[in-house]
Design a protein around this motif. Structure first.
Motif, PDB file in Angstrom:
ATOM      1  N   GLN A  63     -25.871  44.285 -18.442  1.00  0.00           N
ATOM      2  CA  GLN A  63     -25.066  44.936 -17.408  1.00  0.00           C
ATOM      3  C   GLN A  63     -24.429  46.217 -17.929  1.00  0.00           C
ATOM      4  N   LEU A  93     -28.175  53.915 -15.620  1.00  0.00           N
ATOM      5  CA  LEU A  93     -28.583  53.823 -14.223  1.00  0.00           C
ATOM      6  C   LEU A  93     -29.051  55.147 -13.633  1.00  0.00           C
ATOM      7  N   ARG A 101     -27.198  48.819 -18.171  1.00  0.00           N
ATOM      8  CA  ARG A 101     -27.611  49.266 -16.836  1.00  0.00           C
ATOM      9  C   ARG A 101     -26.637  50.310 -16.314  1.00  0.00           C
ATOM     10  N   ASN A 102     -25.353  50.047 -16.492  1.00  0.00           N
ATOM     11  CA  ASN A 102     -24.336  51.002 -16.043  1.00  0.00           C
ATOM     12  C   ASN A 102     -24.465  52.334 -16.774  1.00  0.00           C
TER      13      ASN A 102
END
Length: 257
Positions: A170, A177, A173-174
């Motif tokens: 996570q 992105l 991904r942030n």
């Protein structure tokens, strides 16, 4: 195996005769490597750790001479994660009684992290420059651990924070992105990585991974993992071989989705 990686960040495989035969050959090669003057620079932490990067003489299939690298773990990787890419020479990680001691030029803070937090890390995020800024340079597909010697469970085992790959995925991904994979390696993820580690320490259970020759374990490439201090009685060093092939499709295949 895929389910175990998805839930726990790692999977363990029971004794397999094929893996045991490879481990026997690798242990013999490992003993030679420990005595090789050309590999002496891999003795670290005041000779309590032989880091042994690329120290085993296996071929691109993992074979040592006529002994193939096979077993339940390899079959599970093929079935769940796809074909095994060409393999690098395996790391030979050998820990001795007294580990850890400070590494050469290691700061007090870094040694404290090694001692108290098992030097926990995600592989492939390299610390660069004088400021030790982190960048994704080596996108690994998976980590395969193959014990080569019988050892006490407290002889500096690998430790894994279960479920930590979810926190890390996570976080990255942030970070990535809004950027194409081609530039992921140029993005400084130092603070993102440090924040995610703290979350893992607060929320994920730390487990010791102990196994014997002939057994194996696979660790998710985004799992936070490290090496516990030696707390066993004195004895011979514990020896483990590791394979960490890079993602076949490069950085775009790093499993953050």
């Amino acid at each position: 195996m895929v389910e175990a990686l998805a839930m726990r960040s790692w999977a363990r495989f029971d004794w397999d005769n094929r893996t045991a035969l490879w481990a026997e050959a690798a242990c013999a090669a490992g003993r030679k490597a420990l005595q090789d003057p050309g590999l002496a620079h891999w003795y670290q932490c005041e000779n309590t750790w032989f880091a042994g990067v690329d120290a085993l003489p296996n071929d691109a299939t993992g074979a040592l001479g006529d002994i193939p690298l096979e077993g339940a773990a390899l079959e599970a990787i093929r079935a769940g994660l796809g074909p095994i890419p060409p393999l690098h020479a395996a790391q030979l990680s050998v820990i001795f009684p007294g580990y850890p001691r400070p590494r050469a030029n290691e700061s007090e803070a870094a040694f404290g992290y090694r001692l108290k937090r098992d030097s926990a890390h995600v592989d492939g995020l390299l610390a660069e420059g004088s400021q030790r800024r982190r960048h994704l340079r080596e996108p690994h597909a998976w980590i395969l651990g193959l014990p080569l010697s019988d050892s006490h469970p407290d002889a500096a085992p690998m430790v894994v924070w279960e479920g930590s790959h979810k926190v890390m995925a996570q976080a990255f991904r942030n970070a990535f992105l809004d950027h194409p994979p081609e530039v992921w390696g140029e993005i400084d993820v130092t603070e993102i990585y440090q924040t995610a580690r703290r979350e893992v320490f607060d929320s994920c259970p730390r487990v010791r991974v102990h196994a014997r020759p002939g057994e194996a374990y696979v660790v998710h490439p985004l799992a936070l993992h490290g090496v516990a201090p030696w707390s066993a009685p004195d004895g011979p060093g514990r020896m483990i071989a590791y394979f960490r092939p890079e993602c076949p499709g490069g950085i775009a295949d790093w499993p953050i989705s």
